[in-house]
Design a protein around this motif. Structure first.
Motif, PDB file in Angstrom:
ATOM      1  N   LEU A 166     -11.953  -3.700  -3.477  1.00  0.00           N
ATOM      2  CA  LEU A 166     -12.740  -3.489  -2.261  1.00  0.00           C
ATOM      3  C   LEU A 166     -12.747  -2.013  -1.897  1.00  0.00           C
ATOM      4  N   ASN A 167     -11.581  -1.403  -1.862  1.00  0.00           N
ATOM      5  CA  ASN A 167     -11.517   0.003  -1.464  1.00  0.00           C
ATOM      6  C   ASN A 167     -12.199   0.915  -2.479  1.00  0.00           C
ATOM      7  N   ARG A 168     -12.189   0.526  -3.751  1.00  0.00           N
ATOM      8  CA  ARG A 168     -12.927   1.311  -4.750  1.00  0.00           C
ATOM      9  C   ARG A 168     -14.423   1.274  -4.458  1.00  0.00           C
ATOM     10  N   GLN A 169     -14.932   0.091  -4.106  1.00  0.00           N
ATOM     11  CA  GLN A 169     -16.357  -0.022  -3.808  1.00  0.00           C
ATOM     12  C   GLN A 169     -16.726   0.649  -2.492  1.00  0.00           C
ATOM     13  N   LEU A 170     -15.766   0.754  -1.584  1.00  0.00           N
ATOM     14  CA  LEU A 170     -16.027   1.406  -0.304  1.00  0.00           C
ATOM     15  C   LEU A 170     -15.894   2.922  -0.385  1.00  0.00           C
ATOM     16  N   ALA A 171     -15.304   3.424  -1.466  1.00  0.00           N
ATOM     17  CA  ALA A 171     -15.011   4.852  -1.567  1.00  0.00           C
ATOM     18  C   ALA A 171     -16.228   5.752  -1.348  1.00  0.00           C
ATOM     19  N   PRO A 172     -17.422   5.405  -1.855  1.00  0.00           N
ATOM     20  CA  PRO A 172     -18.576   6.290  -1.596  1.00  0.00           C
ATOM     21  C   PRO A 172     -18.889   6.455  -0.112  1.00  0.00           C
ATOM     22  N   HIS A 173     -18.471   5.498   0.702  1.00  0.00           N
ATOM     23  CA  HIS A 173     -18.697   5.586   2.149  1.00  0.00           C
ATOM     24  C   HIS A 173     -17.534   6.269   2.865  1.00  0.00           C
ATOM     25  N   ARG A 174     -16.505   6.687   2.092  1.00  0.00           N
ATOM     26  CA  ARG A 174     -15.295   7.282   2.672  1.00  0.00           C
ATOM     27  C   ARG A 174     -14.651   6.334   3.681  1.00  0.00           C
ATOM     28  N   LEU A 175     -14.694   5.042   3.366  1.00  0.00           N
ATOM     29  CA  LEU A 175     -14.092   4.016   4.210  1.00  0.00           C
ATOM     30  C   LEU A 175     -13.129   3.183   3.373  1.00  0.00           C
ATOM     31  N   LYS A 176     -12.240   2.468   4.063  1.00  0.00           N
ATOM     32  CA  LYS A 176     -11.320   1.571   3.381  1.00  0.00           C
ATOM     33  C   LYS A 176     -10.866   0.504   4.366  1.00  0.00           C
ATOM     34  N   PHE A 177     -10.260  -0.570   3.817  1.00  0.00           N
ATOM     35  CA  PHE A 177      -9.590  -1.569   4.639  1.00  0.00           C
ATOM     36  C   PHE A 177      -8.177  -1.074   4.864  1.00  0.00           C
ATOM     37  N   GLY A 178      -7.737  -1.018   6.124  1.00  0.00           N
ATOM     38  CA  GLY A 178      -6.510  -0.328   6.479  1.00  0.00           C
ATOM     39  C   GLY A 178      -5.225  -0.908   5.913  1.00  0.00           C
ATOM     40  N   PRO A 179      -4.901  -2.181   6.153  1.00  0.00           N
ATOM     41  CA  PRO A 179      -3.623  -2.718   5.654  1.00  0.00           C
ATOM     42  C   PRO A 179      -3.534  -2.637   4.132  1.00  0.00           C
ATOM     43  N   LYS A 180      -2.349  -2.295   3.629  1.00  0.00           N
ATOM     44  CA  LYS A 180      -2.189  -2.088   2.195  1.00  0.00           C
ATOM     45  C   LYS A 180      -0.815  -2.574   1.744  1.00  0.00           C
ATOM     46  N   PRO A 181      -0.688  -3.859   1.401  1.00  0.00           N
ATOM     47  CA  PRO A 181       0.597  -4.360   0.886  1.00  0.00           C
ATOM     48  C   PRO A 181       0.955  -3.699  -0.443  1.00  0.00           C
ATOM     49  N   ALA A 182       2.201  -3.829  -0.835  1.00  0.00           N
ATOM     50  CA  ALA A 182       2.645  -3.258  -2.109  1.00  0.00           C
ATOM     51  C   ALA A 182       1.901  -3.878  -3.288  1.00  0.00           C
ATOM     52  N   THR A 183       1.354  -5.072  -3.114  1.00  0.00           N
ATOM     53  CA  THR A 183       0.594  -5.752  -4.169  1.00  0.00           C
ATOM     54  C   THR A 183      -0.888  -5.413  -4.111  1.00  0.00           C
ATOM     55  N   HIS A 184      -1.242  -4.252  -3.554  1.00  0.00           N
ATOM     56  CA  HIS A 184      -2.638  -3.915  -3.286  1.00  0.00           C
ATOM     57  C   HIS A 184      -3.526  -3.933  -4.524  1.00  0.00           C
ATOM     58  N   ASN A 185      -2.941  -3.758  -5.721  1.00  0.00           N
ATOM     59  CA  ASN A 185      -3.791  -3.741  -6.908  1.00  0.00           C
ATOM     60  C   ASN A 185      -4.068  -5.130  -7.462  1.00  0.00           C
ATOM     61  N   HIS A 186      -3.539  -6.186  -6.830  1.00  0.00           N
ATOM     62  CA  HIS A 186      -3.881  -7.534  -7.285  1.00  0.00           C
ATOM     63  C   HIS A 186      -3.898  -8.588  -6.183  1.00  0.00           C
ATOM     64  N   CYS A 187      -3.565  -8.238  -4.938  1.00  0.00           N
ATOM     65  CA  CYS A 187      -3.650  -9.239  -3.869  1.00  0.00           C
ATOM     66  C   CYS A 187      -5.106  -9.382  -3.421  1.00  0.00           C
ATOM     67  N   SER A 188      -5.501 -10.584  -3.028  1.00  0.00           N
ATOM     68  CA  SER A 188      -6.880 -10.835  -2.620  1.00  0.00           C
ATOM     69  C   SER A 188      -6.996 -10.773  -1.107  1.00  0.00           C
ATOM     70  N   LEU A 189      -8.218 -10.510  -0.642  1.00  0.00           N
ATOM     71  CA  LEU A 189      -8.443 -10.455   0.801  1.00  0.00           C
ATOM     72  C   LEU A 189      -8.210 -11.820   1.440  1.00  0.00           C
ATOM     73  N   GLY A 190      -8.574 -12.900   0.741  1.00  0.00           N
ATOM     74  CA  GLY A 190      -8.310 -14.228   1.282  1.00  0.00           C
ATOM     75  C   GLY A 190      -6.837 -14.483   1.465  1.00  0.00           C
ATOM     76  N   GLY A 191      -6.034 -14.045   0.489  1.00  0.00           N
ATOM     77  CA  GLY A 191      -4.593 -14.189   0.622  1.00  0.00           C
ATOM     78  C   GLY A 191      -4.029 -13.334   1.736  1.00  0.00           C
ATOM     79  N   MET A 192      -4.560 -12.126   1.883  1.00  0.00           N
ATOM     80  CA  MET A 192      -4.104 -11.266   2.973  1.00  0.00           C
ATOM     81  C   MET A 192      -4.415 -11.888   4.330  1.00  0.00           C
ATOM     82  N   ILE A 193      -5.586 -12.496   4.443  1.00  0.00           N
ATOM     83  CA  ILE A 193      -5.947 -13.157   5.698  1.00  0.00           C
ATOM     84  C   ILE A 193      -5.058 -14.372   5.920  1.00  0.00           C
TER      85      ILE A 193
END
Length: 1004
Positions: A129-156
């Motif tokens: 998600l944050n890679r796709q948002l990078a051109p907008h200079r935006l990101k989703f704020g919370p960042k668990p240690a598993t950020h490279n494989h955790c899903s947004l559904g799981g985070m929610i």
């Protein structure tokens, strides 16, 4: 169960599995799996708990997932939505139909840069998600240690946080709206609800009005209890978020549902709030005498600064990193001290972030020159330091002292200003309960503490102590006004403890919410709370181990020295962290990256092996070493060994695969490829009878096609050509005087099969360079082999025979301590890792492991003073062999390339996809090429025409040549040899004799 009939299971659920499976297959656009392998792969998450699912559904679309839940409703089957499966509380394991969103339902639906929002599907991974948002200079704020494989559904579902929650809050704080589905089929968008919106919902009637009205009535009845009973701390994640329903919080139904762990609704889409990506960062690392002193200083740091992150790690964690040789470069940058706080600042300019750090140091009475202070405003260095903190779970999971540590109290949280005292009391509790030396680390800026504890979970007494500790710890954290969970949620691990924290009234209110949304208790039942009078699962039920666990203790071929000589303990290395589910960077796990399948991840295979060992009466894998489910899961394992280095707990699936194949095919016919490819060293020796004729036969259209079919080789593969003159033939014709054992300048060049019979220019080049460096080269006089191809196909008895013969041939050199230089990384790695574990009692094998060096190691670390490598001032794209990455490391290679003047772009593109025999076997070609196309092959195609392509591994060179790149890769030894002699034309016999060149190679 409708018209299908059915039977009643032990938990009272009416289940007709065959009919349910047929209905799901008929009506769901997706993959429906009720097979033993799939059920075993999803039987546990990253927690202490295990429950075998009814089946697994992998929907192609969100609508397909909705259809799957509708079918489950008709059959009264419980449902569990699952993301990355990294939950530590047991919320991602259940006797239910598991819906895995991550393979297909991972779209970024829309982005609104002006409003700073986006809409996502639940299977989307945070980093993607944050890679796709990078051109907008935006990101989703919370960042668990598993950020490279955790899903947004799981985070929610878990209300995830991570280190960045210091600046951006929990997931609940960053969710604007949710599209949710209840078990009864109600589908709606929810969010903050004004009085006018509430009236509109009530006027429309139906199930939404029933839900909203029930919530409004409930919060009215429990208004005082909610306002008084919820801890006012940054990291309260336990329990349902009833406080989000308070009038002063906007009656926010979306935030009330975040963290409900799929026990109330299924999230099908989410609208998220985004934050700007800060342009600049800086970091202070502050040293302290101990972790309690570090915690004591947190309030002072927060009073004088507003850090983006405030993390901590202690001396125990640093000790484990040193013992496990993990993140050593980061540790070297840490200042003096026994525990550390990592304080990160963000801002618009470097001057701004530097000024924040300076101001804090002045307020603390410290100086950047103090030995207890380290400062950095280099983002790359800061991220490496933070990786060391993020590695806590993996580093502490399997300490080298062979103690097993477990979750259970891994993320409690208290007010930050009371953190130091809480840690002292917690350490005292550890001592009283006999749990010595757990590491303490975590998100100290928000009072959240991570730890893993050496619980004894195999005996009734140990489980009873585990249970007693949890209740005592729950009372302790509650006495500090804290939370049972500050990050990972409740699941089963804390559900039974919730009354200790909240009291009976608030837990009753949560049970009423559960009954309102899910009166039949079909949504992830037994987790968090249950509708009254039912109770959630106890903390000591459904344990993955437990006193009833009785696994087999099979005799094995490998020694598993690092696991107490136990294959069972080796399999238990996997604690479910899920790094094998990453999509980019590192080597692990190529088959998951290509398939997106849990069963084809390192973790999934470890789960199947765990089930294969038995120990539970309900295991879906009941046929032991003969299991076809395990065989099929391991069939797509490339044996790349990436997991041996990239898995935080050092799972070595390549070894486990070889072990399994050895038993699975014992006294049975093997696949044809095991004889054709597994015995390749022997066939290569036979090729000397007439290499030209052999090559002609291998490439004759009809004969080659028939031969490949008989040999179990992929029809799409072109057989590598045997060299007209092998390296050994060239060596013998050279008639040079070889050194004797004991000659201080002597080195033995290992004549591996690939550098001898296929690419002898590699070995000839190595001789040229080694002699230029002043070494006297010897080559074994009799045929030798490391046994690699027999090991990779599980023919371990033959591999031992081959190794014993080779060791006998090398014995004079071993006794003299002469270095043995390997050129093929996979063969060299056998001597370093596989052979000592396969023959742990053979002293010569152990000695040889210490004498084997890579070509680069010999030149960089042992060349005579004054020798300088030849200058090769060229750009180069470099593919590191997986075994080199995992076992040998490439530090010496990088240094040698630097000394030669090579401008090396060392790819971080993962496995090439060929991986020895894997890519040649019938049925593997498509997957092999898909893996190659995910990184290596496009990178080679993008290499400038004047640049070199370097790959020390025969498999890597072959994949590059056969992968439509138009390039031929060189071994580093070849590049250095060319640097000694000057440019060679592409058709020079010394090059053309080895293998065809598909495109002219640039001249040096």
């Amino acid at each position: 169960m409708g018209a299908t009939g059915g039977k009643v299971s032990r938990d009272g659920v009416r289940q007709d599995r065959p009919s349910l499976e047929r209905a799901l297959r008929d009506r769901v656009d997706g993959e429906v799996r009720f097979d033993p392998g799939s059920r075993a792969a999803y039987a546990t998450d990253a927690s202490n708990y295990r429950q075998v699912p009814i089946g697994v559904v992998v929907p192609h679309t969100v609508e397909a997932a909705v259809a799957a839940i509708a079918v489950c409703r008709e059959y009264d089957a419980p449902v569990l939505s699952r993301g990355g499966g990294t939950s530590l509380g047991g919320q991602c394991t259940n006797a239910a139909v598991v819906v895995d969103w991550t393979k297909y339902c991972h779209r970024l639906v829309s982005v609104d840069p002006e409003r700073r929002t986006c809409v996502v599907e639940p299977g989307l991974v945070l980093d993607e998600l944050n890679r796709q948002l990078a051109p907008h200079r935006l990101k989703f704020g919370p960042k668990p240690a598993t950020h490279n494989h955790c899903s947004l559904g799981g985070m929610i579902g878990n209300n995830s946080c991570g280190a960045s929650a210091q600046a951006y809050g929990k997931t609940a704080d960053n969710v604007r709206r949710l599209e949710v589905l209840t078990y009864d089929g109600t589908r709606m968008w929810v969010g903050p609800t004004s009085d006018a919106e509430y009236e509109e919902i009530m006027a429309a009637g139906g199930r939404p009005a029933e839900l909203y009205g029930g919530l409004r009535e409930l919060i009215g009845r429990y208004l005082g209890e909610v306002r008084r009973g919820y801890p006012r701390i940054p990291r309260r994640v336990s329990g349902y978020n009833l406080d989000a329903l308070l009038p002063e919080n906007g009656f926010n139904v979306a935030r009330a549902l975040v963290g409900s762990e799929n026990t109330l609704v299924t999230v099908v889409r989410a609208e998220l709030e985004l934050v700007p990506v800060p342009p600049c960062e800086s970091m202070l690392v502050l040293g302290y005498d101990d972790i309690c002193a570090a915690a004591d200083d947190v309030p002072r740091l927060l009073a004088h600064s507003e850090p983006a992150q405030l993390e901590a790690l202690d001396d125990r964690m640093a000790q484990l990193m040193r013992e496990e040789h993990a993140h050593l470069e980061s540790l070297e940058r840490f200042p003096a001290g026994n525990s550390w706080l990592l304080v990160q600042f963000t801002g618009d300019t470097r001057d701004e972030v530097d000024a924040q750090a300076d101001a804090l140091l002045r307020a603390l009475g410290r100086d950047a020159e103090d030995d207890s202070v380290a400062f950095s405003d280099d983002p790359a260095r800061e991220h490496e330091l933070l990786k060391a903190r993020e590695a806590g779970l993996g580093v502490t999971a399997r300490p080298p002292d062979e103690r097993e540590t477990w979750e259970g109290w891994e993320d409690s949280a208290v007010p930050p200003d009371r953190l130091g005292d809480y840690l002292r009391d917690l350490k005292e509790l550890f001592t009283e309960c006999g749990y010595d030396h757990p590491s303490l680390y975590g998100h100290f800026g928000q009072g959240c503490v991570h730890t893993r504890i050496p619980f004894e979970l195999r005996t009734a007494e140990g489980v009873a102590h585990f249970r007693e500790f949890l209740f005592r710890a729950a009372r302790l954290v509650s006495s500090y006004g804290g939370s049972l969970s500050g990050e990972h949620g409740d699941g089963q691990a804390r559900a039974e403890l919730l009354p200790v924290m909240f009291g009976d009234a608030l837990v009753t209110a949560m049970a009423e919410v559960k009954a309102l949304f899910d009166p039949g208790n079909r949504m992830n039942p037994g987790k968090v709370v249950s509708p009254l009078p039912a109770a959630p699962n106890r903390v000591d039920e459904n344990l993955r181990l437990g006193p009833r666990w009785r696994p087999d203790a099979p005799r094995t071929r490998f020694g598993y020295r690092e696991d107490g000589n136990s294959f069972t303990r080796a399999v238990l290395r996997c604690v479910g962290i899920g790094n094998c589910r990453t999509r980019t960077g590192g080597v692990m796990c190529p088959s998951f990256r290509a398939t997106g399948e849990e069963e084809h991840s390192t973790r999934g295979r470890a789960r199947l092996l765990f089930e294969m060992l038995g120990g539970h009466t309900d295991t879906p894998v009941a046929d032991g070493w003969r299991s076809t489910a395990v065989r099929d899961a391991l069939d797509l394992c490339l044996a790349c060994k990436g997991c041996k280095s990239d898995c935080p707990t050092g799972v070595d699936m390549a070894t486990y695969k070889a072990e399994f194949l050895s038993h699975h095919y014992a006294r049975r016919p093997r696949p044809a490829a095991h004889y054709s490819l597994g015995w390749l060293p022997l066939w290569a020796r036979f090729s000397r009878v007439g290499p030209g004729a052999v090559n002609a036969l291998l490439r004759a259209p009809v004969l080659a096609r028939v031969g490949k079919r008989m040999a179990g080789v992929a029809a799409e593969r072109e057989a590598p050509a045997f060299a007209r003159q092998s390296f050994l033939q060239w060596w013998r014709a050279r008639a040079s005087v070889e050194p004797l054992p004991g000659d201080p300048q002597a080195v033995v060049l290992w004549p591996d099969t690939f550098s001898t019979y296929f690419h002898p220019a590699v070995a000839r080049s190595a001789v040229k360079v080694l002699e230029d460096a002043g070494f006297r080269v010897a080559v074994p006089s009799r045929p030798v082999c490391c046994g690699l191809t027999w090991i990779s196909t599980g023919q371990l008895g033959l591999a031992k025979r081959v190794l014993r013969h080779s060791v006998r041939v090398l014995r004079p050199w071993i006794e003299a301590g002469t270095p043995v230089v390997g050129l093929e990384p996979s063969c060299t790695a056998v001597f370093r890792a596989d052979a000592p574990d396969l023959m742990p009692d053979d002293e010569d094998v152990r000695r040889l492991a210490g004498q084997v060096r890579t070509f680069s190691e010999q030149l960089v670390n042992h060349a005579p003073d004054g020798w300088r490598p030849p200058t090769v001032s060229r750009a180069a794209t470099v593919q590191t062999h997986c075994h080199q990455h995992a076992v040998l490391k490439d530090d010496a290679d990088r240094e040698l390339m630097r000394r030669t003047g090579l401008d090396a772009d060392v790819l971080d593109a993962g496995c090439c996809g060929l991986a020895g025999n894997f890519g040649f076997e019938r049925g593997h070609y498509d997957l092999s090429m898909k893996i190659g196309e995910q990184g290596v092959l496009p990178a080679v195609r993008d290499t400038a025409p004047g640049a070199l392509v370097l790959a020390d591994g025969f498999s890597c060179r072959t994949q590059i040549e056969q992968g439509g790149t138009g390039r031929r890769a060189l071994h580093l030894a070849e590049a250095l040899a060319l640097g000694l002699d000057g440019p060679l034309p592409a058709d020079h016999p010394e090059r053309a004799a080895d293998r065809p060149v598909s495109a002219p190679e640039p001249h040096l």
